[in-house]
Design a protein around this motif. Sequence first.
Motif, PDB file in Angstrom:
ATOM      1  N   GLU A  11       0.303 -31.918  39.948  1.00 27.56           N
ATOM      2  CA  GLU A  11       1.472 -31.501  39.280  1.00 27.56           C
ATOM      3  C   GLU A  11       2.117 -30.016  40.021  1.00 27.56           C
ATOM      4  O   GLU A  11       3.209 -29.880  40.068  1.00 27.56           O
ATOM      5  N   ARG A  12       1.135 -29.482  40.673  1.00 27.28           N
ATOM      6  CA  ARG A  12       1.117 -28.341  41.304  1.00 27.28           C
ATOM      7  C   ARG A  12       0.154 -28.232  42.345  1.00 27.28           C
ATOM      8  O   ARG A  12      -0.798 -28.926  42.606  1.00 27.28           O
ATOM      9  N   ARG A 112       8.204 -38.900  42.480  1.00 32.34           N
ATOM     10  CA  ARG A 112       7.070 -39.753  41.989  1.00 32.34           C
ATOM     11  C   ARG A 112       6.989 -40.660  42.991  1.00 32.34           C
ATOM     12  O   ARG A 112       7.881 -41.516  43.330  1.00 32.34           O
ATOM     13  N   HIS A 245      -5.507 -38.527  32.280  1.00 30.27           N
ATOM     14  CA  HIS A 245      -5.553 -37.135  32.668  1.00 30.27           C
ATOM     15  C   HIS A 245      -7.247 -37.274  33.352  1.00 30.27           C
ATOM     16  O   HIS A 245      -8.225 -37.461  32.557  1.00 30.27           O
ATOM     17  N   SER A 254      -5.746 -33.576  37.094  1.00 27.89           N
ATOM     18  CA  SER A 254      -4.781 -34.438  37.880  1.00 27.89           C
ATOM     19  C   SER A 254      -3.957 -35.481  36.751  1.00 27.89           C
ATOM     20  O   SER A 254      -4.362 -35.399  35.566  1.00 27.89           O
ATOM     21  N   ARG A 255      -2.910 -35.914  37.078  1.00 24.06           N
ATOM     22  CA  ARG A 255      -2.033 -36.762  36.240  1.00 24.06           C
ATOM     23  C   ARG A 255      -1.814 -38.033  37.085  1.00 24.06           C
ATOM     24  O   ARG A 255      -1.184 -38.075  38.077  1.00 24.06           O
ATOM     25  N   TYR A 257      -0.025 -41.631  36.251  1.00 23.29           N
ATOM     26  CA  TYR A 257       1.186 -42.366  35.691  1.00 23.29           C
ATOM     27  C   TYR A 257       0.998 -43.953  35.879  1.00 23.29           C
ATOM     28  O   TYR A 257       1.130 -44.467  36.872  1.00 23.29           O
ATOM     29  N   GLY A 273       2.169 -40.917  40.794  1.00 21.53           N
ATOM     30  CA  GLY A 273       2.112 -39.488  40.711  1.00 21.53           C
ATOM     31  C   GLY A 273       2.679 -38.802  41.690  1.00 21.53           C
ATOM     32  O   GLY A 273       3.475 -39.391  42.550  1.00 21.53           O
ATOM     33  N   LYS A 274       2.471 -37.240  41.745  1.00 27.26           N
ATOM     34  CA  LYS A 274       3.136 -36.563  42.642  1.00 27.26           C
ATOM     35  C   LYS A 274       2.249 -36.132  43.626  1.00 27.26           C
ATOM     36  O   LYS A 274       0.960 -36.136  43.421  1.00 27.26           O
TER      37      LYS A 274
END
Length: 284
Positions: A11-12, A112, A245, A254-255, A257, A273-274
């Motif tokens: 996410e960052r 995404r 997660h 981490s994420r 989806y 994810g990103k």
Amino acid sequence: MKFYIVDCFAERRYEGNELAVLIPDRFVSDSEMQQIAREVNFSETAFILSGKQANGGYDVRIFTPAAEVPFAGHPTLGTSYIINKTIENGKDGEVRLNLKAGQIPVQVVGDRFTMTQNQPVFGDTVDAESVASCFRLTAEDIREDYPVQWVSTGLESVIVPLKSLDALAGCSVDHDRFHRYIKEKYACNHLFFVDMGDGILRARDFMEDPGFAEDPATGSANGNLAGYLLKHNYFGKDRISYVVHQGVEMGRPSRLYVDAALSDGRYQIKVGGKCVIIAEGNWR
């Protein structure tokens, strides 16, 4: 060679799973690619070895520090991100990677990136006690209502359902036991998961590569998990959507989806994810 360092399923910055992506401007042998992967020493390093081919895909190879692998989730995501941002001008659409496991499409919508994984193959169930002893758990930490099972959508893993966050936090590798276990039984990653409710799962993934490292974000294993959840009707429906997660215990949250469906015996598994570019430069 141009190279990029990318955080995947992040996410960052400084979250998710690190990846090195190299774009050679000269011939690179298999042995040199392996040496580079060992030098970088991330869980995987990817090489973009062609422009867009007649089948619409880019030829890509993926190496761990020890060996080449036919498919891996976060390298697929991160390499597609680099192709999209540096070659295809960042537009929404689709990036296709020609991997050893076959062509993998990755959808791009905004920030995404979502890959469609191969049809899952379901293997043997595994004795809970043997898994527990390798990871300093007890058999009582593992759920009895769902199996411990080998699954692969291109890179295999053993899926292990746990009863609690305490059990998940308590996982660690007993190296001697695990070394004997993977020689005798299953030489692959092990993904442990706990259902947190409200469409959120927590997971940890332990790799069978030398060093028995933990992985902060594992797209392949989470694709395997999606197939497992559908096969065993975990959510009581044939179309599922949830967030995983992972990497929390490592300090690299981490994420992932996940959207998946099962219809007429065919699985559709999407893991997304990103990504964030951390660094770029020239590899001499």
